[in-house]
Write a protein that holds these residues in place. Sequence first.
Motif, PDB file in Angstrom:
ATOM      1  N   ARG A 169       0.798  -1.229   0.164  1.00 23.34           N
ATOM      2  CA  ARG A 169      -0.043   0.158  -0.141  1.00 23.34           C
ATOM      3  C   ARG A 169       0.928   1.243   0.096  1.00 23.34           C
ATOM      4  O   ARG A 169       1.659   1.136   0.697  1.00 23.34           O
ATOM      5  CB  ARG A 169      -0.893   0.037   1.369  1.00 23.34           C
ATOM      6  CG  ARG A 169      -1.775  -0.893   1.299  1.00 23.34           C
ATOM      7  CD  ARG A 169      -2.693  -1.033   2.829  1.00 23.34           C
ATOM      8  NE  ARG A 169      -3.608  -2.004   2.759  1.00 23.34           N
ATOM      9  CZ  ARG A 169      -5.113  -1.854   2.473  1.00 23.34           C
ATOM     10  NH1 ARG A 169      -5.230  -0.806   1.893  1.00 23.34           N
ATOM     11  NH2 ARG A 169      -5.579  -2.797   2.430  1.00 23.34           N
ATOM     12  N   PHE A 170       0.468   2.206  -0.610  1.00 24.96           N
ATOM     13  CA  PHE A 170       1.093   3.507  -0.925  1.00 24.96           C
ATOM     14  C   PHE A 170       0.236   4.792  -0.666  1.00 24.96           C
ATOM     15  O   PHE A 170      -0.921   4.524  -1.433  1.00 24.96           O
ATOM     16  CB  PHE A 170       1.530   3.864  -1.944  1.00 24.96           C
ATOM     17  CG  PHE A 170       2.914   2.715  -2.468  1.00 24.96           C
ATOM     18  CD1 PHE A 170       4.280   2.742  -1.819  1.00 24.96           C
ATOM     19  CD2 PHE A 170       2.829   1.368  -3.077  1.00 24.96           C
ATOM     20  CE1 PHE A 170       5.390   1.907  -2.092  1.00 24.96           C
ATOM     21  CE2 PHE A 170       3.576   0.461  -3.093  1.00 24.96           C
ATOM     22  CZ  PHE A 170       4.995   1.012  -2.607  1.00 24.96           C
ATOM     23  N   PRO A 171       0.402   5.649   0.098  1.00 23.22           N
ATOM     24  CA  PRO A 171      -0.513   6.734   0.232  1.00 23.22           C
ATOM     25  C   PRO A 171      -0.490   7.501  -0.872  1.00 23.22           C
ATOM     26  O   PRO A 171       0.506   7.517  -1.704  1.00 23.22           O
ATOM     27  CB  PRO A 171       0.053   7.700   1.358  1.00 23.22           C
ATOM     28  CG  PRO A 171       1.658   7.354   1.420  1.00 23.22           C
ATOM     29  CD  PRO A 171       1.739   5.956   1.040  1.00 23.22           C
ATOM     30  N   ALA A 172      -1.921   8.102  -1.351  1.00 27.41           N
ATOM     31  CA  ALA A 172      -1.974   8.940  -2.644  1.00 27.41           C
ATOM     32  C   ALA A 172      -1.124  10.211  -2.676  1.00 27.41           C
ATOM     33  O   ALA A 172      -0.981  10.717  -3.561  1.00 27.41           O
ATOM     34  CB  ALA A 172      -3.512   9.007  -2.759  1.00 27.41           C
ATOM     35  N   GLY A 173      -0.735  10.719  -1.373  1.00 23.93           N
ATOM     36  CA  GLY A 173      -0.266  12.099  -1.166  1.00 23.93           C
ATOM     37  C   GLY A 173       1.170  11.973  -1.507  1.00 23.93           C
ATOM     38  O   GLY A 173       1.578  12.868  -0.752  1.00 23.93           O
TER      39      GLY A 173
ATOM     40  N   SER B   4       6.785  11.678  -7.958  1.00 22.76           N
ATOM     41  CA  SER B   4       7.165  10.530  -7.435  1.00 22.76           C
ATOM     42  C   SER B   4       5.834   9.459  -7.524  1.00 22.76           C
ATOM     43  O   SER B   4       4.701   9.662  -7.208  1.00 22.76           O
ATOM     44  CB  SER B   4       7.260  10.739  -5.794  1.00 22.76           C
ATOM     45  OG  SER B   4       7.259   9.542  -5.162  1.00 22.76           O
ATOM     46  N   TRP B   5       6.134   8.368  -7.941  1.00 23.76           N
ATOM     47  CA  TRP B   5       5.348   7.190  -8.384  1.00 23.76           C
ATOM     48  C   TRP B   5       5.591   5.882  -7.577  1.00 23.76           C
ATOM     49  O   TRP B   5       5.902   5.047  -8.316  1.00 23.76           O
ATOM     50  CB  TRP B   5       4.989   7.103  -9.902  1.00 23.76           C
ATOM     51  CG  TRP B   5       4.503   8.343 -10.421  1.00 23.76           C
ATOM     52  CD1 TRP B   5       5.371   9.327 -10.869  1.00 23.76           C
ATOM     53  CD2 TRP B   5       3.213   8.892 -10.704  1.00 23.76           C
ATOM     54  NE1 TRP B   5       4.648  10.451 -11.527  1.00 23.76           N
ATOM     55  CE2 TRP B   5       3.280  10.057 -11.350  1.00 23.76           C
ATOM     56  CE3 TRP B   5       1.983   8.104 -10.333  1.00 23.76           C
ATOM     57  CZ2 TRP B   5       1.875  10.320 -11.769  1.00 23.76           C
ATOM     58  CZ3 TRP B   5       0.845   8.496 -10.748  1.00 23.76           C
ATOM     59  CH2 TRP B   5       0.850  10.014 -11.363  1.00 23.76           C
TER      60      TRP B   5
ATOM     61  N   GLU C 223       6.401   2.163  -9.483  1.00 25.31           N
ATOM     62  CA  GLU C 223       7.885   1.622  -9.363  1.00 25.31           C
ATOM     63  C   GLU C 223       7.798   0.463  -8.808  1.00 25.31           C
ATOM     64  O   GLU C 223       8.506  -0.532  -9.223  1.00 25.31           O
ATOM     65  CB  GLU C 223       8.593   2.681  -8.654  1.00 25.31           C
ATOM     66  CG  GLU C 223       9.029   4.048  -9.267  1.00 25.31           C
ATOM     67  CD  GLU C 223       9.688   5.176  -8.747  1.00 25.31           C
ATOM     68  OE1 GLU C 223      10.022   5.166  -7.305  1.00 25.31           O
ATOM     69  OE2 GLU C 223       9.777   6.228  -8.876  1.00 25.31           O
ATOM     70  N   TYR C 224       7.126   0.038  -7.775  1.00 22.58           N
ATOM     71  CA  TYR C 224       6.901  -1.128  -6.995  1.00 22.58           C
ATOM     72  C   TYR C 224       6.363  -2.133  -7.966  1.00 22.58           C
ATOM     73  O   TYR C 224       6.921  -3.381  -7.991  1.00 22.58           O
ATOM     74  CB  TYR C 224       6.385  -0.821  -5.819  1.00 22.58           C
ATOM     75  CG  TYR C 224       6.396  -2.171  -5.008  1.00 22.58           C
ATOM     76  CD1 TYR C 224       7.448  -2.502  -4.082  1.00 22.58           C
ATOM     77  CD2 TYR C 224       5.337  -3.114  -5.105  1.00 22.58           C
ATOM     78  CE1 TYR C 224       7.321  -3.557  -3.264  1.00 22.58           C
ATOM     79  CE2 TYR C 224       5.313  -4.399  -4.203  1.00 22.58           C
ATOM     80  CZ  TYR C 224       6.276  -4.555  -3.369  1.00 22.58           C
ATOM     81  OH  TYR C 224       6.337  -5.577  -2.608  1.00 22.58           O
TER      82      TYR C 224
END
Length: 55
Positions: A8-12, A17-18, A22-23
């Motif tokens: 999970r990655f925060p949308a902010g 930065s992506w 990238e993951y």
Amino acid sequence: MSAKVLERFPAGSPRGSWPAEEYAAARRAEGEHATVVMDLNSDSFLVVLRDQGED
């Protein structure tokens, strides 16, 4: 669609930065069927591993 959430990655994230993309790209380079989806309820990007049988 059935899928397993890998990360999970925060949308902010900072502009330009992506991290979720990238993951997911790194997982695809390893041969996994990873994709990024948006979870609107938690305002985050999920990297999911899709079932190989789905299009």
